[in-house]
Design an enzyme around this catalytic site. Structure first.
Site, PDB file in Angstrom:
ATOM      1  N   ILE A  14       0.838  -1.198   0.000  1.00 56.13           N
ATOM      2  CA  ILE A  14       0.000   0.000   0.000  1.00 56.13           C
ATOM      3  C   ILE A  14       0.871   1.245   0.000  1.00 56.13           C
ATOM      4  O   ILE A  14       0.559   2.238  -0.673  1.00 56.13           O
ATOM      5  CB  ILE A  14      -0.957  -0.009   1.201  1.00 56.13           C
ATOM      6  CG1 ILE A  14      -1.923  -1.199   1.112  1.00 56.13           C
ATOM      7  CG2 ILE A  14      -1.738   1.301   1.285  1.00 56.13           C
ATOM      8  CD1 ILE A  14      -2.816  -1.374   2.332  1.00 56.13           C
ATOM      9  N   TYR A 184      -3.030  -9.652  15.828  1.00 56.76           N
ATOM     10  CA  TYR A 184      -2.906  -8.532  14.895  1.00 56.76           C
ATOM     11  C   TYR A 184      -3.975  -7.481  15.173  1.00 56.76           C
ATOM     12  O   TYR A 184      -3.688  -6.269  15.246  1.00 56.76           O
ATOM     13  CB  TYR A 184      -3.013  -9.040  13.460  1.00 56.76           C
ATOM     14  CG  TYR A 184      -3.147  -7.953  12.422  1.00 56.76           C
ATOM     15  CD1 TYR A 184      -2.196  -6.938  12.314  1.00 56.76           C
ATOM     16  CD2 TYR A 184      -4.233  -7.940  11.535  1.00 56.76           C
ATOM     17  CE1 TYR A 184      -2.318  -5.941  11.355  1.00 56.76           C
ATOM     18  CE2 TYR A 184      -4.355  -6.945  10.575  1.00 56.76           C
ATOM     19  CZ  TYR A 184      -3.404  -5.951  10.488  1.00 56.76           C
ATOM     20  OH  TYR A 184      -3.524  -4.965   9.551  1.00 56.76           O
ATOM     21  N   LYS A 188      -3.654  -3.442  16.303  1.00 54.83           N
ATOM     22  CA  LYS A 188      -4.212  -2.304  15.569  1.00 54.83           C
ATOM     23  C   LYS A 188      -5.085  -1.439  16.483  1.00 54.83           C
ATOM     24  O   LYS A 188      -5.084  -0.205  16.362  1.00 54.83           O
ATOM     25  CB  LYS A 188      -5.013  -2.780  14.359  1.00 54.83           C
ATOM     26  CG  LYS A 188      -4.216  -3.556  13.321  1.00 54.83           C
ATOM     27  CD  LYS A 188      -2.982  -2.810  12.858  1.00 54.83           C
ATOM     28  CE  LYS A 188      -3.307  -1.676  11.878  1.00 54.83           C
ATOM     29  NZ  LYS A 188      -2.065  -1.059  11.317  1.00 54.83           N
TER      30      LYS A 188
END
Length: 359
Positions: A14, A184, A188
């Site tokens: 990204i 994960y 975040k």
């Protein structure tokens, strides 16, 4: 007057698209990336990772406080893309997720506070929600964790504790409570909390972009940390049938990486005028509800590859359905997705992927 943007993780999938979009918009870009070999080819360097475009490159880990301080010096805003992504292999990955995502973010925010950098776009994720939004016959309800016994029996949809019937999925918006269901996801959520604390304490302004399933040219291949789109695409490139877990009916929102890059630029513009101390979340999603099985079939059809194999297997850390409303991003930032599912999947089926990590 020239504006300087720091893109952490700017050599990643990204990140490279964000760098390209920022260059096109007139930003002077600086990239900070560690070029980790579990993400990049072992011999990766700036030219290979397609950053280019005259971007200044800082090769360093985000937990290196001295290097981060140098990278932050003199920048006007930051797009924080650097992160360890994916569900992970097992709990042995937990320390690396926390170090890379949470400690790295804390080091970056500390450097920003010292340097007086007040504008930030954070690459967050849909995983912060856990399961999506659901209802049963009695109304809205939070989905309980799925039981292994149900999954073993092929009952994949969450069951209502009130009615005993499968829950019906709906679109989720940014007001939903956070419910991380793997390491994960927990990392975040911690990133978002750290950024909110930074904004409150420094008067900074931050956009928290909760990416849904991002796909497109340049995705990494042959890594257990890649997204499902990359895994299917890599299988087809090897002449193998994509392997679809559960029954393939898991609902997702697949958003093209160029639309994600455009969302970053829109969010950067928003941080220039948002009230001081603001950290606001935005779903980044196409608005098209699709299934994982549909994606596998679209990719296979586009290349004339083997028919996807639906296995009935599962991973306990996976969620069943997660699709989003991106109305806030549309209304407040003026963003619109430009690449639809059919067009994007056909392009992606033929697009080049990154060489395998560590190769």
């Amino acid at each position: 007057m020239s504006r300087t943007l720091l893109v952490t993780g700017g050599a990643g999938f990204i990140g490279t698209h964000v760098v390209a979009a920022a260059n096109a918009a007139g930003w002077r870009v600086r990239v900070l990336d560690s070029l980790r070999t579990d993400v990049h080819p072992a011999d990766a360097h700036l030219a290979d990772t397609s950053v280019g475009g005259g971007a200044e490159f800082v090769h360093a880990d985000l937990t290196d406080a001295d290097a981060v301080a140098r990278a932050v010096d003199g920048v006007d805003a930051i797009c924080h893309q650097a992160a360890k992504v994916g569900l992970g292999v097992d709990m042995g990955d937990a320390p690396d997720y926390v170090r890379s995502n949470d400690l790295g973010t804390a080091v970056l925010l500390s450097a920003m506070a010292r340097a007086g950098v007040a504008r930030l776009v954070l690459a967050s994720s849909m995983v912060v929600y856990g399961e999506g939004r659901y209802r049963d016959e009695l109304g809205g309800i939070a989905a309980p964790p799925r039981a292994a016994a149900d999954l073993d029996a092929g009952r994949f949809d969450p069951i209502s504790p009130r009615t005993g019937t499968p829950l019906v999925p709906e679109l989720i918006d940014e007001s939903a409570p956070l419910d991380p269901r793997n390491v994960y996801a927990a990392s975040k959520v911690a990133q978002e909390h750290l950024v909110r604390a930074w904004a409150r304490e420094t008067g900074g302004r931050a956009a928290l972009l909760r990416y849904h399933n991002v796909y497109g040219p340049g995705m990494p291949q042959a890594t257990p940390y890649a997204g499902v789109a990359s895994i299917f695409r890599s299988a087809l490139a090897a002449g193998q049938a994509p392997t679809v877990l559960e029954d393939g009916a898991q609902r997702r929102d697949f958003v093209h990486v160029t639309d994600v890059a455009a969302a970053n630029l829109a969010a950067l513009d928003w941080t220039a005028s948002a009230p001081a101390g603001t950290a606001r979340a935005f779903n980044v999603a196409s608005g098209e509800v699709r299934t994982i099985g549909e994606m596998a079939r679209a990719l296979a059809d586009a290349v004339g590859g083997p028919v996807p194999v639906v296995t009935g297997g599962y991973r306990l850390g996976d969620v069943r359905h997660i699709t989003a409303s991106a109305q806030r991003l549309r209304d407040e930032l003026g963003w619109r997705p430009r690449i639809g599912f059919a067009e994007g999947m056909h392009e992606f089926a033929h697009a080049p992927l990154r060489p395998p990590s560590g190769s």
